[in-house]
Design a protein around this motif. Structure first.
Motif, PDB file in Angstrom:
ATOM      1  N   ARG A 100       0.832  -1.202   0.000  1.00 22.99           N
ATOM      2  CA  ARG A 100       0.000   0.000   0.000  1.00 22.99           C
ATOM      3  C   ARG A 100       0.870   1.257   0.000  1.00 22.99           C
ATOM      4  O   ARG A 100       0.585   2.220  -0.707  1.00 22.99           O
ATOM      5  CB  ARG A 100      -0.931  -0.001   1.211  1.00 22.99           C
TER       6      ARG A 100
ATOM      7  N   VAL B 299      -5.898  -0.073  -1.342  1.00 18.66           N
ATOM      8  CA  VAL B 299      -5.712  -1.375  -0.700  1.00 18.66           C
ATOM      9  C   VAL B 299      -4.507  -2.058  -1.324  1.00 18.66           C
ATOM     10  O   VAL B 299      -4.425  -2.180  -2.548  1.00 18.66           O
ATOM     11  CB  VAL B 299      -6.978  -2.250  -0.878  1.00 18.66           C
ATOM     12  N   GLY B 300      -3.578  -2.472  -0.474  1.00 20.03           N
ATOM     13  CA  GLY B 300      -2.425  -3.238  -0.921  1.00 20.03           C
ATOM     14  C   GLY B 300      -2.570  -4.692  -0.521  1.00 20.03           C
ATOM     15  O   GLY B 300      -3.588  -5.104   0.033  1.00 20.03           O
TER      16      GLY B 300
ATOM     17  N   GLU C 109      -3.703  -5.497   3.084  1.00 18.48           N
ATOM     18  CA  GLU C 109      -5.110  -5.255   3.389  1.00 18.48           C
ATOM     19  C   GLU C 109      -6.038  -6.248   2.703  1.00 18.48           C
ATOM     20  O   GLU C 109      -7.167  -6.449   3.143  1.00 18.48           O
ATOM     21  CB  GLU C 109      -5.509  -3.824   2.983  1.00 18.48           C
TER      22      GLU C 109
END
Length: 126
Positions: free
Chosen positions: A57, A78-79, A82
């Motif tokens: 992220r 969102v990475g 997440e």
């Protein structure tokens, strides 16, 4: 030839080379301006813009800041961390997001640069 996403100017500890990154990493000023115009138009028409990435992220946030596009996404980035249990599929994440927001298929446009991710979301959105 190998390129670093955030090359450092003059060696380590001197900050990133923003001009190189904008030109080589993102395709130059015309492309960046076109992206900004497209994002502005979407936002002006009421679109809620999100980024869903398998990258960190923090890396996505840094790239969007370099592009001058961070304000389009705010906290909707969102990475991989997440994504959690759905990290195997962006489509699964999109489906969960749609259900939490009560969005229908016709209200969501998913854009990605990898065909497998588009396929994973195909049944959920446009």
């Amino acid at each position: 030839q190998v390129w670093r996403l955030f090359p450092e100017r003059g060696g380590f500890g001197h900050g990133i080379d923003v001009s190189w990154l904008r030109e080589k990493g993102f395709g130059g000023e015309r492309r960046i301006q076109a992206l900004g115009a497209a994002l502005s138009a979407l936002q002006a028409h009421g679109a809620e813009l999100h980024v869903v990435s398998f990258a960190d992220r923090e890396l996505v946030v840094r790239a969007l800041a370099v592009l001058g596009a961070l304000h389009f996404f705010c906290d909707r980035i969102v990475g991989w961390q997440e994504l959690g249990a759905v990290a195997w599929s962006k489509g699964a994440y999109i489906q969960e997001l749609m259900e939490s927001r009560s969005w229908s298929r016709e209200e969501v446009l998913f854009v990605d640069d990898q065909e497998k991710n588009v396929i994973s979301a195909r049944g959920h959105c446009l």
